[in-house]
Write a protein that holds these residues in place. Structure first.
Motif, PDB file in Angstrom:
ATOM      1  N   ALA A  11       0.831  -1.212   0.000  1.00  0.00           N
ATOM      2  CA  ALA A  11       0.000   0.000   0.000  1.00  0.00           C
ATOM      3  C   ALA A  11       0.862   1.257   0.000  1.00  0.00           C
ATOM      4  O   ALA A  11       1.830   1.353   0.758  1.00  0.00           O
ATOM      5  N   LYS A  14      -2.259   3.895   3.088  1.00  0.00           N
ATOM      6  CA  LYS A  14      -2.536   2.710   3.912  1.00  0.00           C
ATOM      7  C   LYS A  14      -3.991   2.584   4.350  1.00  0.00           C
ATOM      8  O   LYS A  14      -4.655   3.583   4.644  1.00  0.00           O
ATOM      9  N   TYR A  15      -4.390   1.344   4.450  1.00  0.00           N
ATOM     10  CA  TYR A  15      -5.639   0.958   5.113  1.00  0.00           C
ATOM     11  C   TYR A  15      -5.245   0.748   6.567  1.00  0.00           C
ATOM     12  O   TYR A  15      -4.504  -0.185   6.868  1.00  0.00           O
ATOM     13  N   TRP A  16      -5.644   1.635   7.427  1.00  0.00           N
ATOM     14  CA  TRP A  16      -5.272   1.486   8.849  1.00  0.00           C
ATOM     15  C   TRP A  16      -6.429   1.969   9.702  1.00  0.00           C
ATOM     16  O   TRP A  16      -6.630   3.165   9.867  1.00  0.00           O
ATOM     17  N   LYS A  18     -10.485   0.120  10.701  1.00  0.00           N
ATOM     18  CA  LYS A  18     -11.700  -0.291   9.986  1.00  0.00           C
ATOM     19  C   LYS A  18     -12.922  -0.068  10.858  1.00  0.00           C
ATOM     20  O   LYS A  18     -12.795   0.040  12.079  1.00  0.00           O
ATOM     21  N   ASN A  28     -14.424  -5.723   7.279  1.00  0.00           N
ATOM     22  CA  ASN A  28     -13.176  -5.129   6.766  1.00  0.00           C
ATOM     23  C   ASN A  28     -13.469  -3.891   5.915  1.00  0.00           C
ATOM     24  O   ASN A  28     -12.982  -3.753   4.792  1.00  0.00           O
ATOM     25  N   SER A 109      -1.781 -12.375   3.668  1.00  0.00           N
ATOM     26  CA  SER A 109      -3.230 -12.595   3.711  1.00  0.00           C
ATOM     27  C   SER A 109      -3.883 -12.046   2.432  1.00  0.00           C
ATOM     28  O   SER A 109      -4.893 -12.581   1.976  1.00  0.00           O
ATOM     29  N   SER A 149      -9.896 -10.557   3.848  1.00  0.00           N
ATOM     30  CA  SER A 149      -8.899  -9.639   4.409  1.00  0.00           C
ATOM     31  C   SER A 149      -8.984  -8.353   3.600  1.00  0.00           C
ATOM     32  O   SER A 149      -9.024  -8.403   2.365  1.00  0.00           O
ATOM     33  N   GLY A 150      -9.012  -7.226   4.302  1.00  0.00           N
ATOM     34  CA  GLY A 150      -9.201  -5.953   3.608  1.00  0.00           C
ATOM     35  C   GLY A 150      -8.252  -5.765   2.438  1.00  0.00           C
ATOM     36  O   GLY A 150      -8.670  -5.518   1.301  1.00  0.00           O
ATOM     37  N   SER A 151      -6.956  -5.933   2.699  1.00  0.00           N
ATOM     38  CA  SER A 151      -5.969  -5.656   1.651  1.00  0.00           C
ATOM     39  C   SER A 151      -6.114  -6.607   0.451  1.00  0.00           C
ATOM     40  O   SER A 151      -5.635  -6.307  -0.639  1.00  0.00           O
ATOM     41  N   ARG A 154      -7.454  -5.480  -2.984  1.00  0.00           N
ATOM     42  CA  ARG A 154      -6.610  -4.759  -3.943  1.00  0.00           C
ATOM     43  C   ARG A 154      -5.739  -5.701  -4.753  1.00  0.00           C
ATOM     44  O   ARG A 154      -5.033  -5.256  -5.662  1.00  0.00           O
ATOM     45  N   SER A 193      -2.182  -7.466  11.966  1.00  0.00           N
ATOM     46  CA  SER A 193      -2.761  -6.214  11.470  1.00  0.00           C
ATOM     47  C   SER A 193      -4.212  -6.099  11.928  1.00  0.00           C
ATOM     48  O   SER A 193      -4.714  -5.004  12.156  1.00  0.00           O
ATOM     49  N   ARG A 194      -4.871  -7.241  12.105  1.00  0.00           N
ATOM     50  CA  ARG A 194      -6.241  -7.211  12.621  1.00  0.00           C
ATOM     51  C   ARG A 194      -6.306  -6.473  13.967  1.00  0.00           C
ATOM     52  O   ARG A 194      -7.114  -5.573  14.164  1.00  0.00           O
ATOM     53  N   HIS A 197      -5.468  -2.703  13.500  1.00  0.00           N
ATOM     54  CA  HIS A 197      -6.615  -1.891  13.037  1.00  0.00           C
ATOM     55  C   HIS A 197      -7.474  -1.480  14.230  1.00  0.00           C
ATOM     56  O   HIS A 197      -7.977  -0.367  14.310  1.00  0.00           O
ATOM     57  N   ASP A 281       4.778  -1.812   5.810  1.00  0.00           N
ATOM     58  CA  ASP A 281       3.486  -2.377   6.183  1.00  0.00           C
ATOM     59  C   ASP A 281       3.457  -2.543   7.700  1.00  0.00           C
ATOM     60  O   ASP A 281       4.278  -1.956   8.385  1.00  0.00           O
ATOM     61  N   ALA A 282       2.585  -3.399   8.179  1.00  0.00           N
ATOM     62  CA  ALA A 282       2.507  -3.619   9.620  1.00  0.00           C
ATOM     63  C   ALA A 282       3.632  -4.567  10.035  1.00  0.00           C
ATOM     64  O   ALA A 282       3.395  -5.723  10.380  1.00  0.00           O
TER      65      ALA A 282
HETATM   66  C1  DP6 Z   1      -0.566  -2.112   7.159  1.00  0.00           C
HETATM   67  O1  DP6 Z   1      -5.592  -6.339   5.158  1.00  0.00           O
HETATM   68  O2  DP6 Z   1      -3.943  -7.414   6.729  1.00  0.00           O
HETATM   69  O3  DP6 Z   1      -0.739  -3.651   5.385  1.00  0.00           O
HETATM   70  O4  DP6 Z   1      -8.484  -6.652   6.904  1.00  0.00           O
HETATM   71  O5  DP6 Z   1      -7.754  -7.270   9.184  1.00  0.00           O
HETATM   72  O6  DP6 Z   1      -7.087  -8.703   7.229  1.00  0.00           O
HETATM   73  P1  DP6 Z   1      -7.425  -7.305   7.733  1.00  0.00           P
HETATM   74  O7  DP6 Z   1      -6.071  -6.443   7.626  1.00  0.00           O
HETATM   75  P2  DP6 Z   1      -4.974  -6.369   6.492  1.00  0.00           P
HETATM   76  O8  DP6 Z   1      -4.338  -4.926   6.817  1.00  0.00           O
HETATM   77  C2  DP6 Z   1      -3.316  -4.396   6.039  1.00  0.00           C
HETATM   78  C3  DP6 Z   1      -2.688  -3.269   6.743  1.00  0.00           C
HETATM   79  C4  DP6 Z   1      -1.468  -2.675   6.073  1.00  0.00           C
HETATM   80  C5  DP6 Z   1      -1.832  -1.518   5.163  1.00  0.00           C
HETATM   81  C6  DP6 Z   1      -2.439  -1.861   3.837  1.00  0.00           C
HETATM   82  O9  DP6 Z   1      -2.143  -2.916   3.256  1.00  0.00           O
HETATM   83  O10 DP6 Z   1      -3.181  -0.992   3.335  1.00  0.00           O
END
Ligand code: DP6
Length: 323
Positions: A11, A14-16, A18, A28, A109, A149-151, A154, A193-194, A197, A281-282
């Motif tokens: 990313a 970032k998805y950080w 939820k 997610n 994931s 899993s959120g990521s 993508r 990462s769960r 978040h 990442d995380a």
């Molecule tokens: C820091 O997609 O692993 O990589 O939805 O709980 O499975 P869950 O989390 P995940 O979170 C990724 C977090 C990250 C940033 C990102 O990939 O955007």
């Protein structure tokens, strides 16, 4: 039997954090949009077969899957079958392997759930029909992946993906970027990462981050569209540092960096006139995003710092493929 290969993604935005929602449609559900680069060399290969009798057999990285992983796989597969209004199989044979070290700071994931989603659709519809269905229902498939899993939402296409709300879509930028990962530690993440978040929700910095992230995304998009690597790089680094600061200030405080992470980042920040930029990442491993091959410079930097680390040199990729 269906065999599929899928790649993880890194990313840029970032998805950080939820949503806390009990609505299964909003599982997610990211608090902000995110932008990523799909990789190509790092791959998860998954084999899946629906069985008419017997018991599940699930293997992950050559070992029998844990109860927790079995539950996640079963749940994801079952949910896709129900969404497709097709019967859930009595039993399955599932086998999945990564060609990259699981703890390399590359989100396994994402590729695991993208591969499982493709494999499930392949088993349900047959490979040829599944390919057609996926091509016509890209957003829906991305949404299926997100449930796991959120990521993962993508990893359905690439190189560049923008995830907003329920699913991710392909973006067109005129530059070819690569990701060189400095594997500073192979230790398993201390905080998943769960859980990260979740902790982010208590961070006093989160509200400010969320207020500014749309504008950063717009600036980054413009930089990528206009091939402005320098502006892109500055935004990339600010974003990564911010995500980790949000994590650090949460309750509980989440610290993903090690002493080596800190040393590498400060050494990179001191280099003037760079054409490569970092993100994380995380985890503690540093991802270097660049247009050209910078592995030579990175090896020299590590050796100057006296840090022994492997490099994972990856390039941009696209959608999962049936084999
Ligand atoms: C820091 O997609 O692993 O990589 O939805 O709980 O499975 P869950 O989390 P995940 O979170 C990724 C977090 C990250 C940033 C990102 O990939 O955007």
């Amino acid at each position: 039997m269906i065999r599929v290969v899928a790649s993880p993604n890194i990313a840029f935005i970032k998805y950080w954090g939820k949503e806390l929602s009990s609505d299964p449609a909003r599982v997610n559900w990211a608090l902000n949009p995110s932008l990523s680069l799909t990789l190509s060399k790092a791959q998860t290969t998954t084999e899946l077969e629906f069985l008419e009798l017997g018991q599940d057999s699930m293997t992950l990285e050559g070992h029998s899957a844990s109860e927790k992983d079995r539950e996640k796989i079963r749940q994801h597969l079952g949910r896709i079958c129900r969404a497709m209004e097709l019967p859930v199989p009595v039993a399955i044979r599932y086998q999945s392997e990564n060609n990259f070290p699981m703890a390399a700071g590359i989100a396994s994931s994402a590729s695991a759930f993208a591969a499982l989603t493709w494999a499930t659709l392949g088993c349900l519809l047959g490979q040829e029909e599944a390919e057609k269905w996926i091509a016509l229902n890209k957003r829906r498939v991305s949404e299926f992946c997100r449930w796991g899993s959120g990521s993962a939402c993508r990893s359905v296409d690439g190189p560049y993906m923008l995830w907003r709300d329920d699913a991710a879509e392909l973006q067109n930028f005129p530059l070819k970027l690569r990701d060189t990962v400095l594997i500073l530690s192979r230790a398993k993440k201390t905080v998943s990462s769960r859980d990260g978040h979740q902790a982010a929700l208590s961070s006093p910095l989160l509200a400010k981050r969320l207020a500014g992230v749309e504008s950063r995304l717009a600036q980054m998009t413009r930089a990528l569209e206009t091939h402005d690597l320098k502006v892109f790089g500055q935004l990339l680094e600010t974003e990564a540092l911010e995500m980790h600061e949000v994590a650090r200030r949460g309750t509980p405080s989440v610290e993903y960096w090690t002493e080596d992470t800190r040393r590498v980042l400060s050494a990179i920040q001191e280099m003037t006139d760079r054409d490569f930029y970092f993100t994380l990442d995380a985890g503690p491993n540093v991802h270097i995003i660049s247009e050209r091959d910078v592995s030579g410079e990175l090896r020299a930097l590590l050796s100057k710092l006296g840090i022994v680390a492997e490099l994972w040199e990856d390039k941009s990729g696209s959608s999962p493929q049936y084999l």
